[in-house]
Design an enzyme around this catalytic site. Structure first.
Site, PDB file in Angstrom:
ATOM      1  N   MET A   1       0.843  -1.193   0.000  1.00  0.00           N
ATOM      2  CA  MET A   1       0.000   0.000   0.000  1.00  0.00           C
ATOM      3  C   MET A   1       0.878   1.242   0.000  1.00  0.00           C
ATOM      4  SD  MET A   1      -3.340   0.717   2.299  1.00  0.00           S
ATOM      5  CE  MET A   1      -2.772   1.354   3.864  1.00  0.00           C
ATOM      6  N   CYS A   2       0.481   2.249  -0.716  1.00  0.00           N
ATOM      7  CA  CYS A   2       1.203   3.514  -0.752  1.00  0.00           C
ATOM      8  C   CYS A   2       0.965   4.278   0.533  1.00  0.00           C
ATOM      9  CB  CYS A   2       0.736   4.357  -1.922  1.00  0.00           C
ATOM     10  SG  CYS A   2       0.775   3.499  -3.494  1.00  0.00           S
ATOM     11  N   GLN A   3       1.700   5.342   0.700  1.00  0.00           N
ATOM     12  CA  GLN A   3       1.528   6.218   1.856  1.00  0.00           C
ATOM     13  C   GLN A   3       1.113   7.591   1.373  1.00  0.00           C
ATOM     14  OE1 GLN A   3       2.334   5.759   5.286  1.00  0.00           O
ATOM     15  NE2 GLN A   3       2.741   3.573   5.039  1.00  0.00           N
ATOM     16  N   ASN A 108      -4.080   6.217  -2.897  1.00  0.00           N
ATOM     17  CA  ASN A 108      -3.559   5.019  -2.258  1.00  0.00           C
ATOM     18  C   ASN A 108      -4.638   3.952  -2.404  1.00  0.00           C
ATOM     19  OD1 ASN A 108      -3.597   3.077  -0.237  1.00  0.00           O
ATOM     20  ND2 ASN A 108      -2.939   4.449   1.391  1.00  0.00           N
TER      21      ASN A 108
END
Lengths: 278, 278
Positions: A1-3, A108
């Site tokens: 997962m992106c931030q 995200n």
């Protein structure tokens, strides 16, 4: 997962402290190594710093950490690639112009089988589901409201509807700003904090760094910080319920209408860990 | 007058040497103190660094000077404000998206009484004649060619016509790129050099710095550098005749059709000083 990291303030504020912890997640304290970017609105203008290299080792991130750019609205993103190669054109945040304002978007999540029909006015340059969703949002707003910006309430209602529609296809946490407003949509995990006087002594989760905001602010300052997970380990962050759109202005949430975007067929994913409080 | 700098190459090349002399013109060796910016295409993506502060004292310029970003197309600009306040949104180069490509534009000159009719698809965010001209160009291209990019020849012919039309209203030196092509229009002063093997020993005009390109290139490399005035004092720069559009690709000018944009009623201003040669 992106931030994701967002900031919205009532006076231009630098993001050096929060960015310091955030960037560590791009290769040091977390494994999001597929590039990063940050956008600062200054008046109507915007500066976007992009780097397909990991933020923890990026000379551009080093600049941003030490050069106090003061802004009312900031959007930053560290990428963990799901769709689209690690390339500059796939690096968030993305930028377009609509109604004589720049719009900045970072996402995200992961949208599956998302193939919207676009008019051609906004076309993705890269190959991410995120930029495609951004173009679809801009395209829909332009078609619905023509060549003039709508009221904040009408804009909010349209974004809520779009967030719900796109959110059916997968995780769709996003930050979107035109420099006036910061729109925050949580589909699975996002939290925020509003800092105002008396300011706390804040300690980063990702780095041993403490700042006393009373020394660097005035009693009138108000700053909202939005992040995928809490950036400090000694403050009370508020989890945003999954399926919620919030509009921030002047450093706090503003009521522009019901924020729920959860439809009956909305794929509920696990909500954020609620143990952010110290 | 503002300062323009462009680079077009056949292999990704860093612009550190040329930028080193160019940035000195923003407050050190020249008086263009009203901000600066530089855009690097990398694949389909683009990185734009903007700073409303003078380039000679800018931490962002310090980064760009020392961080070798390799690019096929670069556009840089140092501003001497004529129309529009010194603000971030008035800082060149400007960016828009058309046909799924980013377009970057920077202008040197001053357009008088320029008030084109725009469809609303591309709208200026700031208040410069330059961004207005860029929006007018993008708007016209989008209307003329619809949602698909035309052939390079048709694009070149359209740009030549637009450059002529807008150029009637004042000085209109510009650089425009979509990442594939670098279009260069001279209305009063621009020159260029094509560097290829055997590479010269080049010495900057604005700083006592010499580089031997043979040490940092391969025999196949070819690099075109375009600037308002020559950046080196020991090489032969070619003045571009006033009223000429040139398309650069792979490090040299490419013939896409007649480049003359001079109409009979074109306001001829003094051509560039032709004593650039060492």
């Amino acid at each position: 997962m992106c931030q994701l990291l967002g900031m919205n303030c009532n006076v231009p504020t630098d993001i050096c402290f929060s960015f310091s912890g955030f960037r560590a997640r791009g290769g040091l304290t977390d494994h999001h190594r597929d590039g990063w970017g940050i956008a600062f609105f200054e008046g109507r203008g915007v500066r976007v710093f992009l780097d397909p290299a990991p933020s923890a080792h990026s000379p551009v991130a080093e600049l941003v950490k030490h050069y106090p750019i003061r802004s009312l609205n900031v959007i930053a993103h560290i990428r963990k690639a799901t769709q689209g190669e690690v390339r500059l054109e796939n690096t968030h945040p993305f930028q377009r112009e609509l109604w004589g304002r720049y719009w900045i978007f970072a996402h995200n999540g992961n949208l599956k089988d998302f193939a919207p029909s676009l008019s051609g006015r906004f076309t993705p340059v890269g190959t991410t589901d995120s930029e495609l969703a951004f173009c679809f949002i801009m395209d829909t707003l332009a078609q619905r409201f023509g060549d003039g910006a709508p009221t904040p309430e009408a804009l909010f209602a349209a974004l809520r509807e779009l967030a719900c529609e796109i959110g059916r296809l997968g995780e769709f946490n996003f930050l979107l700003s035109d420099g006036d407003w910061l729109f925050v949509h949580c589909s699975s995990r996002l939290c925020y904090i509003v800092r105002q006087a008396p300011f706390p002594l804040a300690h980063l989760s990702d780095e041993d760094l403490t700042v006393d905001f009373n020394e660097v602010t005035t009693p009138e300052d108000r700053v909202a910080v939005i992040a995928t997970t809490a950036l400090t380990d000694n403050e009370a962050w508020t989890d945003i319920p999954a399926g919620t759109l919030i509009a921030f202005q002047n450093g706090h949430p503003v009521e522009l209408g019901p924020g729920a975007t959860v439809a009956q067929d909305y794929p509920r994913t696990a909500a954020g860990d609620s143990s952010h409080n110290a």
